[in-house]
Design a protein around this motif. Structure first.
Motif, PDB file in Angstrom:
ATOM      1  N   THR A 134     -11.081   4.033  15.149  1.00  0.00           N
ATOM      2  CA  THR A 134      -9.833   3.657  14.464  1.00  0.00           C
ATOM      3  C   THR A 134      -8.938   4.847  14.145  1.00  0.00           C
ATOM      4  N   GLU A 135      -9.402   6.076  14.463  1.00  0.00           N
ATOM      5  CA  GLU A 135      -8.635   7.299  14.171  1.00  0.00           C
ATOM      6  C   GLU A 135      -8.270   7.393  12.692  1.00  0.00           C
ATOM      7  N   TYR A 136      -9.236   7.132  11.841  1.00  0.00           N
ATOM      8  CA  TYR A 136      -8.921   7.131  10.409  1.00  0.00           C
ATOM      9  C   TYR A 136      -8.391   8.473   9.923  1.00  0.00           C
ATOM     10  N   SER A 137      -8.993   9.574  10.358  1.00  0.00           N
ATOM     11  CA  SER A 137      -8.540  10.890   9.893  1.00  0.00           C
ATOM     12  C   SER A 137      -7.069  11.111  10.224  1.00  0.00           C
ATOM     13  N   THR A 138      -6.694  10.769  11.447  1.00  0.00           N
ATOM     14  CA  THR A 138      -5.298  10.926  11.864  1.00  0.00           C
ATOM     15  C   THR A 138      -4.387   9.984  11.103  1.00  0.00           C
ATOM     16  N   ARG A 139      -4.823   8.735  10.934  1.00  0.00           N
ATOM     17  CA  ARG A 139      -3.994   7.760  10.213  1.00  0.00           C
ATOM     18  C   ARG A 139      -3.809   8.163   8.758  1.00  0.00           C
ATOM     19  N   ALA A 140      -4.884   8.643   8.138  1.00  0.00           N
ATOM     20  CA  ALA A 140      -4.806   9.041   6.727  1.00  0.00           C
ATOM     21  C   ALA A 140      -3.911  10.261   6.550  1.00  0.00           C
ATOM     22  N   ALA A 141      -4.051  11.235   7.451  1.00  0.00           N
ATOM     23  CA  ALA A 141      -3.188  12.421   7.377  1.00  0.00           C
ATOM     24  C   ALA A 141      -1.729  12.040   7.572  1.00  0.00           C
ATOM     25  N   GLY A 142      -1.474  11.136   8.520  1.00  0.00           N
ATOM     26  CA  GLY A 142      -0.104  10.667   8.734  1.00  0.00           C
ATOM     27  C   GLY A 142       0.445   9.931   7.525  1.00  0.00           C
ATOM     28  N   ALA A 143      -0.412   9.126   6.890  1.00  0.00           N
ATOM     29  CA  ALA A 143       0.013   8.415   5.679  1.00  0.00           C
ATOM     30  C   ALA A 143       0.314   9.404   4.554  1.00  0.00           C
ATOM     31  N   ALA A 144      -0.461  10.501   4.494  1.00  0.00           N
ATOM     32  CA  ALA A 144      -0.204  11.524   3.470  1.00  0.00           C
ATOM     33  C   ALA A 144       1.168  12.152   3.667  1.00  0.00           C
ATOM     34  N   ALA A 145       1.565  12.320   4.926  1.00  0.00           N
ATOM     35  CA  ALA A 145       2.905  12.858   5.210  1.00  0.00           C
ATOM     36  C   ALA A 145       3.979  11.887   4.717  1.00  0.00           C
ATOM     37  N   ALA A 146       3.755  10.604   4.948  1.00  0.00           N
ATOM     38  CA  ALA A 146       4.711   9.597   4.469  1.00  0.00           C
ATOM     39  C   ALA A 146       4.760   9.592   2.943  1.00  0.00           C
ATOM     40  N   ALA A 147       3.607   9.810   2.304  1.00  0.00           N
ATOM     41  CA  ALA A 147       3.556   9.879   0.841  1.00  0.00           C
ATOM     42  C   ALA A 147       4.327  11.091   0.332  1.00  0.00           C
ATOM     43  N   ALA A 148       4.209  12.206   1.043  1.00  0.00           N
ATOM     44  CA  ALA A 148       4.951  13.410   0.656  1.00  0.00           C
ATOM     45  C   ALA A 148       6.451  13.158   0.735  1.00  0.00           C
ATOM     46  N   GLU A 149       6.870  12.463   1.759  1.00  0.00           N
ATOM     47  CA  GLU A 149       8.296  12.127   1.885  1.00  0.00           C
ATOM     48  C   GLU A 149       8.739  11.214   0.742  1.00  0.00           C
ATOM     49  N   GLY A 150       7.785  10.430   0.257  1.00  0.00           N
ATOM     50  CA  GLY A 150       8.089   9.544  -0.868  1.00  0.00           C
ATOM     51  C   GLY A 150       7.916  10.204  -2.228  1.00  0.00           C
ATOM     52  N   GLY A 151       7.605  11.518  -2.224  1.00  0.00           N
ATOM     53  CA  GLY A 151       7.484  12.261  -3.477  1.00  0.00           C
ATOM     54  C   GLY A 151       6.191  12.019  -4.236  1.00  0.00           C
ATOM     55  N   TYR A 154      -3.004  11.778  -2.368  1.00  0.00           N
ATOM     56  CA  TYR A 154      -4.148  12.615  -2.006  1.00  0.00           C
ATOM     57  C   TYR A 154      -5.348  12.265  -2.885  1.00  0.00           C
ATOM     58  N   ASP A 155      -5.124  12.184  -4.178  1.00  0.00           N
ATOM     59  CA  ASP A 155      -6.205  11.876  -5.123  1.00  0.00           C
ATOM     60  C   ASP A 155      -6.789  10.491  -4.888  1.00  0.00           C
ATOM     61  N   VAL A 156      -5.917   9.501  -4.662  1.00  0.00           N
ATOM     62  CA  VAL A 156      -6.414   8.136  -4.528  1.00  0.00           C
ATOM     63  C   VAL A 156      -7.144   7.946  -3.201  1.00  0.00           C
ATOM     64  N   LEU A 157      -6.746   8.679  -2.152  1.00  0.00           N
ATOM     65  CA  LEU A 157      -7.480   8.577  -0.887  1.00  0.00           C
ATOM     66  C   LEU A 157      -8.880   9.148  -1.009  1.00  0.00           C
ATOM     67  N   PHE A 158      -9.014  10.287  -1.674  1.00  0.00           N
ATOM     68  CA  PHE A 158     -10.343  10.859  -1.847  1.00  0.00           C
ATOM     69  C   PHE A 158     -11.194  10.013  -2.806  1.00  0.00           C
ATOM     70  N   ALA A 159     -10.566   9.409  -3.787  1.00  0.00           N
ATOM     71  CA  ALA A 159     -11.304   8.546  -4.712  1.00  0.00           C
ATOM     72  C   ALA A 159     -11.830   7.297  -4.005  1.00  0.00           C
ATOM     73  N   SER A 193      -8.377   0.416   6.420  1.00  0.00           N
ATOM     74  CA  SER A 193      -7.346  -0.188   7.270  1.00  0.00           C
ATOM     75  C   SER A 193      -5.964   0.260   6.795  1.00  0.00           C
ATOM     76  N   ASN A 194      -4.966   0.083   7.641  1.00  0.00           N
ATOM     77  CA  ASN A 194      -3.604   0.407   7.219  1.00  0.00           C
ATOM     78  C   ASN A 194      -3.207  -0.419   5.999  1.00  0.00           C
ATOM     79  N   ALA A 195      -3.641  -1.683   5.982  1.00  0.00           N
ATOM     80  CA  ALA A 195      -3.304  -2.551   4.847  1.00  0.00           C
ATOM     81  C   ALA A 195      -3.905  -2.007   3.547  1.00  0.00           C
ATOM     82  N   LYS A 196      -5.151  -1.501   3.633  1.00  0.00           N
ATOM     83  CA  LYS A 196      -5.792  -0.941   2.440  1.00  0.00           C
ATOM     84  C   LYS A 196      -5.110   0.350   2.014  1.00  0.00           C
TER      85      LYS A 196
END
Length: 246
Positions: free
Chosen positions: A129-146, A152-157, A168-171
């Motif tokens: 599922t390329e989770y590492s890549t998807r999560a890193a990409g989502a982190a970039a989108a989060a950074a753009e959203g401030g 970062y904290d909630v993903l590691f939690a 999943s992307n939905a999660k």
């Protein structure tokens, strides 16, 4: 039959055999050529398909990214601390639990410039599922959203186990909402994989800098590890930062 006739008959037989042999050689050569062409064609197709598979879309670099567009900075202190982590990496989660609060405190007091680099080296542990890549990409989108650090904290939690399908992307989108990332822009970026090529670039830069495991912690350009390349303790990390600060 006279000897001359026998000689002529033998010569004719040899000529016929030679012609047949030549025909067989030409046939073998023809089929060999056809086989080579087919092999080359198949190899070319496989090569094209492989290259096409590697083309994962247009590179979009987050506008807030620093360090050649590969990291997100917190604080503006004189000592630069670079942290390279994979959201699937359990040791990274341990490091975040051990030293995350210390680094956040130092960044908040502007004693350090803390730069987070989300890399993706553990995709092979997410069942395709390329989770590492998807999560890193989502982190970039989060950074753009401030909301990078909150995300970062909630993903590691909520880190998934290795060799699972990952979140999943939905999660991911659901967790993001819990830290205030409620816009369609964020959700669309996650679903579309907008920043997946960026995650690949960050990982390639990580490798080009000579790093190959996560977490990698670098203070003012020098990698920090414990004995025998183990994870540095919070005490060692603090001492290293104090020494770098002079």
């Amino acid at each position: 039959m006279s000897k001359n006739k026998q000689d002529r008959a033998e010569k004719a037989r040899r000529i016929v055999e030679q012609q047949r042999a030549a025909d067989r050689r030409r046939q073998i050569t023809l089929w060999t050529s056809v086989t080579v062409v087919l092999v080359l064609a198949i190899a070319g197709f496989i090569g094209y398909a492989t290259l096409s598979g590697q083309d994962k879309g247009k590179l979009v670099t987050p506008s807030v990214a620093v360090d050649e567009g590969t990291a997100f900075a917190v604080g503006s202190g004189p000592v630069t601390v670079d942290v390279y982590e994979d959201f699937m990496c359990p040791v990274c989660q341990h490091f975040q639990q051990q030293s995350g609060a210390t680094l956040s405190r130092l960044a908040a007091s502007n004693k350090i410039t803390l730069r987070y680099h989300p890399v993706a080296i553990l995709d092979r542990f997410s069942s395709g599922t390329e989770y590492s890549t998807r999560a890193a990409g989502a982190a970039a989108a989060a950074a753009e959203g401030g909301k990078f650090t909150e995300f970062y904290d909630v993903l590691f939690a909520n880190q998934p186990e290795e060799n699972s399908e990952g979140l999943s992307n939905a999660k991911i989108i659901e967790l993001a909402k819990s830290v205030g990332l409620t816009s369609d822009k964020f959700a669309d970026a996650v679903d579309a994989g907008t920043y997946k090529p960026w995650a690949t670039k960050v990982t390639e830069t990580f490798s080009a800098r000579g790093y190959n495991s996560t977490p990698t912690i670098v203070v003012n350009g020098t990698k920090v590890t414990g004995p025998d390349e183990t994870l540095p303790t919070d005490e060692l990390l603090t001492q290293t930062i104090d020494k770098a600060a002079g």
